[in-house]
Design a protein around this motif. Sequence first.
Motif, PDB file in Angstrom:
ATOM      1  N   GLN A  92     -13.611   2.092 -10.593  1.00  0.00           N
ATOM      2  CA  GLN A  92     -14.336   1.647  -9.326  1.00  0.00           C
ATOM      3  C   GLN A  92     -13.250   1.707  -8.317  1.00  0.00           C
ATOM      4  O   GLN A  92     -12.857   0.379  -7.958  1.00  0.00           O
ATOM      5  CB  GLN A  92     -15.120   0.393  -9.359  1.00  0.00           C
ATOM      6  CG  GLN A  92     -16.181   0.099  -8.247  1.00  0.00           C
ATOM      7  CD  GLN A  92     -17.144   1.077  -8.336  1.00  0.00           C
ATOM      8  OE1 GLN A  92     -17.336   1.788  -9.243  1.00  0.00           O
ATOM      9  NE2 GLN A  92     -18.024   1.109  -7.356  1.00  0.00           N
ATOM     10  N   LEU A  93     -12.787   2.749  -7.473  1.00  0.00           N
ATOM     11  CA  LEU A  93     -11.871   2.441  -6.717  1.00  0.00           C
ATOM     12  C   LEU A  93     -12.221   3.345  -5.379  1.00  0.00           C
ATOM     13  O   LEU A  93     -12.760   4.313  -5.330  1.00  0.00           O
ATOM     14  CB  LEU A  93     -10.421   3.216  -7.332  1.00  0.00           C
ATOM     15  CG  LEU A  93      -9.674   2.619  -8.134  1.00  0.00           C
ATOM     16  CD1 LEU A  93      -8.572   3.421  -8.862  1.00  0.00           C
ATOM     17  CD2 LEU A  93      -9.056   1.291  -7.723  1.00  0.00           C
ATOM     18  N   THR A  94     -11.870   3.100  -4.210  1.00  0.00           N
ATOM     19  CA  THR A  94     -11.920   3.808  -2.728  1.00  0.00           C
ATOM     20  C   THR A  94     -10.928   4.977  -3.025  1.00  0.00           C
ATOM     21  O   THR A  94      -9.925   4.853  -3.402  1.00  0.00           O
ATOM     22  CB  THR A  94     -11.979   3.071  -1.724  1.00  0.00           C
ATOM     23  OG1 THR A  94     -10.591   2.336  -1.666  1.00  0.00           O
ATOM     24  CG2 THR A  94     -12.989   1.740  -1.848  1.00  0.00           C
ATOM     25  N   LEU A  95     -11.105   5.833  -1.818  1.00  0.00           N
ATOM     26  CA  LEU A  95     -10.279   6.922  -1.813  1.00  0.00           C
ATOM     27  C   LEU A  95      -8.845   6.129  -1.192  1.00  0.00           C
ATOM     28  O   LEU A  95      -7.503   6.591  -1.709  1.00  0.00           O
ATOM     29  CB  LEU A  95     -10.506   7.959  -0.730  1.00  0.00           C
ATOM     30  CG  LEU A  95      -9.596   8.895  -0.325  1.00  0.00           C
ATOM     31  CD1 LEU A  95      -9.215   9.740  -1.566  1.00  0.00           C
ATOM     32  CD2 LEU A  95     -10.151   9.782   0.482  1.00  0.00           C
ATOM     33  N   THR A  96      -8.978   5.088  -0.311  1.00  0.00           N
ATOM     34  CA  THR A  96      -7.999   4.364   0.122  1.00  0.00           C
ATOM     35  C   THR A  96      -6.998   3.998  -1.104  1.00  0.00           C
ATOM     36  O   THR A  96      -5.711   3.991  -0.948  1.00  0.00           O
ATOM     37  CB  THR A  96      -8.360   3.253   1.030  1.00  0.00           C
ATOM     38  OG1 THR A  96      -8.834   3.894   2.324  1.00  0.00           O
ATOM     39  CG2 THR A  96      -6.966   2.604   1.654  1.00  0.00           C
ATOM     40  N   LEU A  99      -5.212   6.447  -3.173  1.00  0.00           N
ATOM     41  CA  LEU A  99      -4.018   7.145  -2.637  1.00  0.00           C
ATOM     42  C   LEU A  99      -2.910   5.918  -2.285  1.00  0.00           C
ATOM     43  O   LEU A  99      -1.325   6.265  -2.442  1.00  0.00           O
ATOM     44  CB  LEU A  99      -4.294   7.284  -1.065  1.00  0.00           C
ATOM     45  CG  LEU A  99      -5.307   8.618  -0.974  1.00  0.00           C
ATOM     46  CD1 LEU A  99      -5.656   9.030   0.400  1.00  0.00           C
ATOM     47  CD2 LEU A  99      -4.653   9.848  -1.524  1.00  0.00           C
ATOM     48  N   GLN A 100      -3.198   4.721  -2.310  1.00  0.00           N
ATOM     49  CA  GLN A 100      -2.352   3.427  -2.158  1.00  0.00           C
ATOM     50  C   GLN A 100      -1.378   3.467  -3.526  1.00  0.00           C
ATOM     51  O   GLN A 100      -0.458   3.375  -3.616  1.00  0.00           O
ATOM     52  CB  GLN A 100      -2.698   2.175  -1.972  1.00  0.00           C
ATOM     53  CG  GLN A 100      -3.114   2.145  -0.658  1.00  0.00           C
ATOM     54  CD  GLN A 100      -4.071   0.918  -0.218  1.00  0.00           C
ATOM     55  OE1 GLN A 100      -4.695   0.146  -1.128  1.00  0.00           O
ATOM     56  NE2 GLN A 100      -4.107   0.510   1.159  1.00  0.00           N
ATOM     57  N   TYR A 231       4.874  -1.653 -14.704  1.00  0.00           N
ATOM     58  CA  TYR A 231       4.415  -0.479 -14.276  1.00  0.00           C
ATOM     59  C   TYR A 231       4.260  -0.440 -12.588  1.00  0.00           C
ATOM     60  O   TYR A 231       4.149  -1.844 -12.350  1.00  0.00           O
ATOM     61  CB  TYR A 231       3.090   0.403 -14.820  1.00  0.00           C
ATOM     62  CG  TYR A 231       3.470   0.723 -16.211  1.00  0.00           C
ATOM     63  CD1 TYR A 231       4.123   1.993 -16.315  1.00  0.00           C
ATOM     64  CD2 TYR A 231       3.035   0.112 -17.096  1.00  0.00           C
ATOM     65  CE1 TYR A 231       4.232   2.643 -17.560  1.00  0.00           C
ATOM     66  CE2 TYR A 231       3.464   0.581 -18.453  1.00  0.00           C
ATOM     67  CZ  TYR A 231       4.043   1.863 -18.736  1.00  0.00           C
ATOM     68  OH  TYR A 231       4.370   2.528 -19.914  1.00  0.00           O
ATOM     69  N   GLY A 232       4.336   0.389 -11.910  1.00  0.00           N
ATOM     70  CA  GLY A 232       4.149   0.506 -10.239  1.00  0.00           C
ATOM     71  C   GLY A 232       2.903  -0.221  -9.883  1.00  0.00           C
ATOM     72  O   GLY A 232       2.770  -0.820  -8.787  1.00  0.00           O
ATOM     73  N   ASP A 233       1.748  -0.272 -10.760  1.00  0.00           N
ATOM     74  CA  ASP A 233       0.512  -1.201 -10.281  1.00  0.00           C
ATOM     75  C   ASP A 233       0.413  -2.360 -10.990  1.00  0.00           C
ATOM     76  O   ASP A 233      -0.466  -3.046 -11.047  1.00  0.00           O
ATOM     77  CB  ASP A 233      -0.659  -0.235 -10.763  1.00  0.00           C
ATOM     78  CG  ASP A 233      -0.598   0.175 -12.352  1.00  0.00           C
ATOM     79  OD1 ASP A 233       0.270  -0.512 -12.941  1.00  0.00           O
ATOM     80  OD2 ASP A 233      -1.361   0.825 -12.565  1.00  0.00           O
ATOM     81  N   THR A 399      -5.894   7.412   5.383  1.00  0.00           N
ATOM     82  CA  THR A 399      -4.604   6.965   5.032  1.00  0.00           C
ATOM     83  C   THR A 399      -3.477   7.874   4.972  1.00  0.00           C
ATOM     84  O   THR A 399      -3.278   8.610   6.138  1.00  0.00           O
ATOM     85  CB  THR A 399      -4.399   6.172   3.555  1.00  0.00           C
ATOM     86  OG1 THR A 399      -4.693   7.079   2.566  1.00  0.00           O
ATOM     87  CG2 THR A 399      -5.464   5.205   3.472  1.00  0.00           C
ATOM     88  N   LEU A 400      -2.691   8.455   3.887  1.00  0.00           N
ATOM     89  CA  LEU A 400      -1.745   9.360   4.026  1.00  0.00           C
ATOM     90  C   LEU A 400      -1.958  10.727   4.286  1.00  0.00           C
ATOM     91  O   LEU A 400      -1.253  11.671   4.442  1.00  0.00           O
ATOM     92  CB  LEU A 400      -0.596   9.152   2.806  1.00  0.00           C
ATOM     93  CG  LEU A 400      -1.262   9.446   1.491  1.00  0.00           C
ATOM     94  CD1 LEU A 400      -1.480  10.835   1.047  1.00  0.00           C
ATOM     95  CD2 LEU A 400      -0.435   8.699   0.424  1.00  0.00           C
TER      96      LEU A 400
END
Length: 487
Positions: A92-96, A99-100, A231-233, A399-400
């Motif tokens: 359950q993630l947004t596109l933003t 990308l983050q 990890y990075g997250d 975003t990016l």
Amino acid sequence: MTKLSLFSTLNLFLALFLCPGTSSFASAKDASHHYFQILAADILPSARSLCKAGEGLRSTYQQGRGALKLVHRHGPCSPFSGIGGSAANGSQLTLTEVLQQDQSRVQWIHSRASSSPSDNKQVQDPFQAEATTQLPARPGASLSTLNYVVTVGLGTPKQAFNLAFDTGSDLTWVQCEPCISCYPQQGARFNPAFSSTYQRVSCTAPECAEAKLESGLNQCSASGCLYGIVYGDNSVTVGQLSRDKLTLTGSDVLPGFTFGCGQKNQGIFGMVGGLLGLGRTQLSVVSQARNKYGGVFSYCLPTSNGVGHLTFGPDRSSFSSARFTPLLPHSKFYFVPLAGMSVGGRLLPVSPSAFGSQGTVLDSGTVITRLPPAAYSALRSAFRDFMAQRKYPLAPAATLLDTCYDLSSYTAIEIPKIAFHFQGGTDLVLNAANILLASSLSQVCLAFAGNTKAADPGIIGNWQQKTTLVVHDIPNSKIGFGQGACS
């Protein structure tokens, strides 16, 4: 922004992947081989998504030597499909948000690609109940972007686990009993007590020293060598460095395989039981299986409702379609010599040096391809010129992703073909599904982004690799690409 599942967000262009010759792919009167003409309705996700796998592909992963079935972990072919809902499996993630998290992985790759090994640091014993785990500030890759899953067996008798695979990570690990702190996964955790071939790695073993270099954890316990990765997250795995039998297929086994037995694991891992590391150090599956498979592996990342494969060892039938470029020397990542790109059949007006002196990283975990600033600027300009000629209106950036269009009022659209050109004359021509990413028909974006610093290497992400056979022939220092290799 409206909430979308990771499956939906990252695969809104599932229906967009249209091979030449299918009824929905328009030939545009055969006037040009340099662009796609697509029905706008095909950009939207199917109301009902079903698992698809061709018979030829089934035979690849069922009969090929060391061949594993590879699926998107949020798609209908996933072993987690229908389990716990999207919120439970971390989709359950947004596109933003997607990308983050992707940017966090890119920053890690840039940092690791240019850094030298730092001094190991002492941490508190993670197995003391009263202690708080404190790992060095050396983040690893973001686990959230590892969207592809394989199933392997571990132990004697084997216990089956669904693992995310990553060419940017080295140490393979699974969640283990006794568990101090674990996240939810499908199926049981690995229990060493049930395996007659399980062993702990001692602090004096070479693998322990290698794990310390990889994770930054410089500590042993009374029970043996420890490992720890942040990890990075901000996901974490800490546990016992161990050995046991790894089973890839029924007859393909690796006895005495070194892996991490994770007893303290925190984060959103999407129901997977751990990670399969395919990096370049001595701890990776590729290195540990070198005597058996010769340091060769390949994969084909499928679309979300298809099936791909991860294959160890030479496969002449598959490799015959591949075209190769040199694999550049590097201790951590797979670098290839990207020398140019074209848009709509026209080379970008930049020199090969614009793509970076050290080469371009080929990575299974990064989602969106990143290019050095000069190369990305040229790509963006050429793409925008093509779209402007057709008067497609621009839409706000995602975003990016800074080159987006509102295509909601169009029945059909045209987009230019984009190709990577590698040293040695090898080309990789992208399909429509590799070029665009969308949150809706009113925000359809070019699925590339630019690096902030010119010195940072470019990265070819998994969005651009989908349906392409990617061959890693490490002994012969070459990487191959074969197109249209999986569903």
